[in-house]
Design a protein around this motif. Structure first.
Motif, PDB file in Angstrom:
ATOM      1  N   SER A 101     -17.812  -8.022  -5.526  1.00  0.00           N
ATOM      2  CA  SER A 101     -16.936  -7.168  -6.330  1.00  0.00           C
ATOM      3  C   SER A 101     -16.246  -8.045  -7.361  1.00  0.00           C
ATOM      4  O   SER A 101     -16.090  -9.250  -7.155  1.00  0.00           O
ATOM      5  N   TRP A 102     -15.883  -7.423  -8.463  1.00  0.00           N
ATOM      6  CA  TRP A 102     -15.283  -8.181  -9.574  1.00  0.00           C
ATOM      7  C   TRP A 102     -14.396  -7.255 -10.387  1.00  0.00           C
ATOM      8  O   TRP A 102     -14.655  -6.050 -10.479  1.00  0.00           O
ATOM      9  N   ARG A 142      -0.348  -0.599  -6.463  1.00  0.00           N
ATOM     10  CA  ARG A 142       0.107  -1.664  -5.545  1.00  0.00           C
ATOM     11  C   ARG A 142       1.614  -1.783  -5.715  1.00  0.00           C
ATOM     12  O   ARG A 142       2.083  -2.100  -6.800  1.00  0.00           O
ATOM     13  N   VAL A 196       0.817  -1.216   0.000  1.00  0.00           N
ATOM     14  CA  VAL A 196       0.000   0.000   0.000  1.00  0.00           C
ATOM     15  C   VAL A 196       0.856   1.274   0.000  1.00  0.00           C
ATOM     16  O   VAL A 196       1.727   1.447   0.850  1.00  0.00           O
ATOM     17  N   PRO A 233      -5.549   0.857  -3.643  1.00  0.00           N
ATOM     18  CA  PRO A 233      -5.073  -0.394  -4.242  1.00  0.00           C
ATOM     19  C   PRO A 233      -6.270  -1.191  -4.770  1.00  0.00           C
ATOM     20  O   PRO A 233      -6.134  -2.109  -5.562  1.00  0.00           O
TER      21      PRO A 233
HETATM   22  C1  87F Z   1      -3.585  -4.723  -2.243  1.00  0.00           C
HETATM   23  C2  87F Z   1      -3.468  -3.794  -1.228  1.00  0.00           C
HETATM   24  C3  87F Z   1      -4.549  -3.562  -0.367  1.00  0.00           C
HETATM   25  C4  87F Z   1      -6.028  -7.008  -3.543  1.00  0.00           C
HETATM   26  C5  87F Z   1      -4.777  -5.423  -2.403  1.00  0.00           C
HETATM   27  O1  87F Z   1     -10.216  -8.699  -6.730  1.00  0.00           O
HETATM   28  C6  87F Z   1      -5.739  -4.255  -0.512  1.00  0.00           C
HETATM   29  C7  87F Z   1      -5.856  -5.186  -1.521  1.00  0.00           C
HETATM   30  O2  87F Z   1      -8.069  -5.792  -1.006  1.00  0.00           O
HETATM   31  C8  87F Z   1      -7.068  -5.941  -1.721  1.00  0.00           C
HETATM   32  N1  87F Z   1      -4.896  -6.346  -3.392  1.00  0.00           N
HETATM   33  N2  87F Z   1      -7.109  -6.831  -2.745  1.00  0.00           N
HETATM   34  C9  87F Z   1      -8.327  -7.593  -3.030  1.00  0.00           C
HETATM   35  C10 87F Z   1      -9.127  -6.962  -4.124  1.00  0.00           C
HETATM   36  C11 87F Z   1     -10.502  -7.506  -4.187  1.00  0.00           C
HETATM   37  C12 87F Z   1     -11.333  -7.091  -5.413  1.00  0.00           C
HETATM   38  N3  87F Z   1     -11.523  -5.676  -5.542  1.00  0.00           N
HETATM   39  C13 87F Z   1     -12.327  -5.232  -6.665  1.00  0.00           C
HETATM   40  C14 87F Z   1     -10.934  -7.724  -6.696  1.00  0.00           C
HETATM   41  C15 87F Z   1     -11.572  -7.239  -7.946  1.00  0.00           C
HETATM   42  C16 87F Z   1     -11.927  -5.800  -7.986  1.00  0.00           C
END
Ligand code: 87F
Length: 324
Positions: A262-263, A146, A95, A114
Motif C-alpha cells: 500500500s502507498w 484521524r 480512531v 483512518p
Molecule cells: C491511524 C488509525 C488507525 C496509519 C492509522 O501509510 C490505523 C492507522 O493503519 C494505520 N494511521 N496507519 C498506517 C497506514 C498505512 C498505509 N495505508 C495506505 C499508508 C499509505 C496509504
C-alpha cells in the motif's frame, strides 16, 4: 504606503517565526480556513484547484503504471480493525467511531476509515481465487479521519484527503518491485511537478508501520531546514493476506497466500508546497500546480526601460524575499 508593502507587513517574517509565517500565508491567500470542529480544515477553492492539479498529475502516473481507481465505503465494521489489532494498537486513540444512529445504539460500532487496508482486504479475499485474478492494482481517492491532538492546516488535520494504493501480487518479488516503483513515482512527481527536493529511503524498524514488513518514505525538504514526510510506500509481505485469508490457486494448483503493498500521499503535499516555495511576500507556486499563471512578456525589450520595468513587476522594490 504602497498597498503591496502593507500586505506584506501582515505576514510574519519567515526568518523570525516560520510556523507563524506559514499560518499567515495560508489564511491570507485564502487557501484554507478552520472548520468549526477543532482540528478540521476547509479547503477553499484556491487550494482545491492545487489539489485537482496534484490529482491529475498523479492519476496520469498511476494509470501509466497499470492502476485503476475504485472507491470503498468510509464506514468499517469495528470487528475488522480488531482482526489486525496488533497493527492498529498504537493508532487506536486516533480512531473515530460511530456508535449511534439517531437515538439508537448500533449493534456493531463503525470505524470512520483512518486508512482502508482492512475493508479493502476483506473484498480482496472474495475477489482473489486464482493466479488469473492477479495482480490487483487499485487506487482510491478518499477522505480519511484521524483524531489528532495537535493539528495544523494541511500538515495534520482530523480529516484529510489522500490517495491510497492497495495492490495484490503472486510473489514477494513482484510486491517488492511495486513498493519501490510507487516510491519512485512519488519521487519523480515531487521533483518534476511540485519542484520540491526530496529524499527517499527505507524506514527503520522503529519508524515503519507495524503492519508492514518494510516501509519506505519520501521526505520533502522545507525552507526552515526541516523535512516533512510527504509520501509512504509499504511492502506488506503476507501479513495482511494471513490476517484476512487472501489465497490464490497457483498455476501448479496449490493454494498460496498473496503478497501486498500500500502507498499514499495526501493534502499534506499542499503544506509542503507552501513551505518549500513561499517567501516573505507570501505564496509562490510551481507552474504545474498553480491555479493562476502569470507570465511577464517584455514587448519591445530593446527599448530603454522595458526590461527594467518587467523586472520591477516581477520583484517589487522594497519587498524582502527569502533570499533565494
Ligand atoms: C491511524 C488509525 C488507525 C496509519 C492509522 O501509510 C490505523 C492507522 O493503519 C494505520 N494511521 N496507519 C498506517 C497506514 C498505512 C498505509 N495505508 C495506505 C499508508 C499509505 C496509504
Amino acid at each position: 504606503m504602497p498597498k503591496q508593502e502593507q500586505f506584506v507587513k501582515e505576514i510574519t517574517d519567515m526568518n523570525v517565526d516560520f510556523a507563524r509565517w506559514y499560518t499567515d500565508v495560508i489564511l491570507k491567500t485564502e487557501l484554507v480556513d478552520y472548520g468549526p470542529v477543532k482540528g478540521t480544515m476547509i479547503i477553499r477553492p484556491y487550494a482545491y484547484e492545487i489539489w485537482e492539479h496534484i490529482q491529475e498529475e498523479l492519476n496520469a502516473r498511476f494509470k501509466k503504471t497499470g492502476h485503476k481507481n475504485a472507491y470503498f465505503p468510509m464506514f468499517i465494521p469495528y470487528s475488522y480493525l480488531v482482526k489486525e489489532a496488533e497493527h492498529v494498537e498504537g493508532f487506536a486513540p486516533e480512531v473515530a467511531l460511530v456508535t449511534h444512529v439517531g437515538n439508537e445504539e448500533l449493534p456493531e460500532k463503525l470505524v470512520v476509515r483512518p486508512t482502508s487496508e482492512t475493508i479493502i482486504c476483506d473484498s480482496y479475499a472474495k475477489w482473489v481465487k486464482s493466479w488469473r485474478d492477479l495482480p490487483i492494482l487499485i487506487n482510491q481517492w478518499a477522505n480519511v479521519v484521524r483524531w489528532e491532538k495537535t493539528t495544523r492546516p494541511f500538515l495534520r488535520t482530523s480529516e484529510f484527503l489522500w490517495q491510497e494504493g492497495h495492490t495484490v501480487h503472486e510473489t514477494p518479488e513482484e510486491a517488492q518491485e511495486e513498493t519501490l516503483k510507487m516510491l519512485e513515482v512519488y519521487r519523480e512527481f515531487a521533483e518534476n511537478v511540485l519542484a520540491i527536493p526530496v529524499l527517499v529511503g527505507r524506514k527503520s524498524e522503529k519508524e515503519k508501520f507495524a503492519g508492514a514488513q518494510a516501509t519506505y518514505g519520501m521526505e520533502a525538504m522545507m525552507l526552515d531546514g526541516k523535512s516533512l514526510q510527504a509520501g509512504t510506500s509499504h511492502y506488506f509481505g503476507d501479513n495482511f493476506s494471513k490476517a484476512f485469508d487472501i489465497k490464490y490457486a497457483s498455476k501448479e494448483g496449490d493454494l498460496k497466500y498473496v503478497y501486498q503493498t500500500s502507498w499514499g500521499t495526501s493534502t499534506r503535499m499542499i503544506g509542503a508546497l507552501i513551505m518549500a516555495h513561499g517567501d516573505n511576500r507570501g505564496l509562490a507556486l510551481p507552474p504545474k500546480v498553480a491555479p493562476i499563471q502569470a507570465i511577464i512578456i517584455p514587448i519591445a525589450a530593446h527599448k530603454g526601460g522595458v526590461n527594467e520595468k518587467a523586472e520591477e513587476i516581477r520583484a517589487p522594490v522594497g519587498s524582502s524575499t527569502n533570499g533565494r
